[in-house]
Write an enzyme that holds these catalytic residues in place. Sequence first.
Site, PDB file in Angstrom:
ATOM      1  N   LYS A  91      78.095  63.229  80.669  1.00 16.62           N
ATOM      2  CA  LYS A  91      78.066  64.617  80.482  1.00 16.62           C
ATOM      3  C   LYS A  91      76.703  65.500  81.019  1.00 16.62           C
ATOM      4  CE  LYS A  91      81.254  65.175  76.473  1.00 16.62           C
ATOM      5  NZ  LYS A  91      81.875  65.715  75.036  1.00 16.62           N
ATOM      6  N   HIS A 104      82.876  61.885  78.210  1.00 19.03           N
ATOM      7  CA  HIS A 104      84.301  62.647  77.885  1.00 19.03           C
ATOM      8  C   HIS A 104      85.571  61.626  78.611  1.00 19.03           C
ATOM      9  CE1 HIS A 104      88.261  64.956  78.293  1.00 19.03           C
ATOM     10  NE2 HIS A 104      88.559  64.444  79.345  1.00 19.03           N
ATOM     11  N   ARG A 155      89.970  54.763  76.602  1.00 22.54           N
ATOM     12  CA  ARG A 155      89.112  55.790  75.524  1.00 22.54           C
ATOM     13  C   ARG A 155      88.748  54.774  74.805  1.00 22.54           C
ATOM     14  NH1 ARG A 155      94.123  57.157  74.861  1.00 22.54           N
ATOM     15  NH2 ARG A 155      94.604  56.746  72.434  1.00 22.54           N
ATOM     16  N   ASN A 184      78.363  63.820  73.136  1.00 28.74           N
ATOM     17  CA  ASN A 184      79.011  62.355  72.570  1.00 28.74           C
ATOM     18  C   ASN A 184      78.657  61.431  74.193  1.00 28.74           C
ATOM     19  OD1 ASN A 184      80.977  63.364  73.786  1.00 28.74           O
ATOM     20  ND2 ASN A 184      82.289  62.944  72.473  1.00 28.74           N
ATOM     21  N   ARG A 212      80.049  55.811  73.223  1.00 29.05           N
ATOM     22  CA  ARG A 212      79.219  56.724  72.312  1.00 29.05           C
ATOM     23  C   ARG A 212      78.350  56.794  71.125  1.00 29.05           C
ATOM     24  NH1 ARG A 212      85.508  59.797  72.796  1.00 29.05           N
ATOM     25  NH2 ARG A 212      85.598  60.957  74.109  1.00 29.05           N
TER      26      ARG A 212
END
Length: 382
Positions: A247, A361, A328, A358, A348
Amino acid sequence: MSTDYSNRYVFKAEWYDKVACIMKKFYLYYYPSNNTIELFDLKTKKTFLKRTICEGIKAKDFYIGAIVIIFSRCIKIMDYADNYTKIKLETQLQKFFVLLKPDVIDKMGEIFKIITNHDFHITNMKMMQLTPTEIAECYFIKDATDKVSMINYLTSGPVVGLELLGENGISRWQELVDPENCKHVYPTATSSLRACCGKDEIYNSIYGSKNIEIAMQELQHFFPNLRNKKGLKTTAILQNCTCCIIKPHAVQARLVGAIIDDIQKADYIITAIQQFHINVINSEEFLEIYKGVLPEYTAMVAELQSGPCVVIEISRKNEDSNIVADFRNFCGPMDPDIARQIKPNTLRAKYGKTKVQNAVHCSDLPEDGVLEVEYFFKILEG
């Protein structure tokens, strides 16, 4: 409008006002002596923001194409607004091209960390699979003593092109990289990039622009800014993959190298990587699945379009594994505070700040992996 010309830079800048649905244009003044900012509205001819300190912004954040966040507004720097700023900054700051060759792609994150630690700013990046024709057009092949071996080497796998920005950048880069023939490097400069990664004059792992003129040609070739000229083809495989987005807040904090290094050391394979600037419309479209589901949706949209992000296609040697679920889990819970409590080694937990900022993504559902990668590397890139 300010008249303190002796110690300030001034840029032409833009901000899209979502409430009024108009693009506002400003003179953005930056005073490095005390890190203050001032905005002057070019349409109303009035001061939009009085000179003030803006937390989180530093002198290194001001260059053409940069997006700076000023009191939650994403202000894009479009150009220099006077000759003093242009001459001063272009004398100090140099943009140049760097190529990571096929044999060091698996050390990409490690190399990015070295680049960042030596105060270079990565302002663009893209993984590519070069063809012999494309290589023949490049400067670095012209002086090669063995062109056939060089072409074979550079087409043996993906490469990563980088646009770097740094003070006295080209000369400092040459000092960091050291001589091209790596056999002559080891005895004297074992800390250089080529000493760590390269083998000999041909298999020397990393190339960097020799001077400003060559740098401009190479950057235009690998990162064309003309709308009617496409860049070189992406390496995305668009199958058995998942999507990771570093991000904007993490890119601005120069965490790209650390995050990629963690990904690679966890035995994930990066099969495509590219920097993107996501506009409001694309940000809303990409994150639409979360609309009405997560209360953070509006803030998530604002974050994704607040600056450059780095999009990565992730795969693994074991195609039988559920790459989406595995990765994930590697990223950790959406809330970094929870991640730090129950999964402290996840991305994260290590690099996130809030549920919105965080760090990364990642795709949620098995079918989302390919779809999200296609959105960037096929639709936006195409």
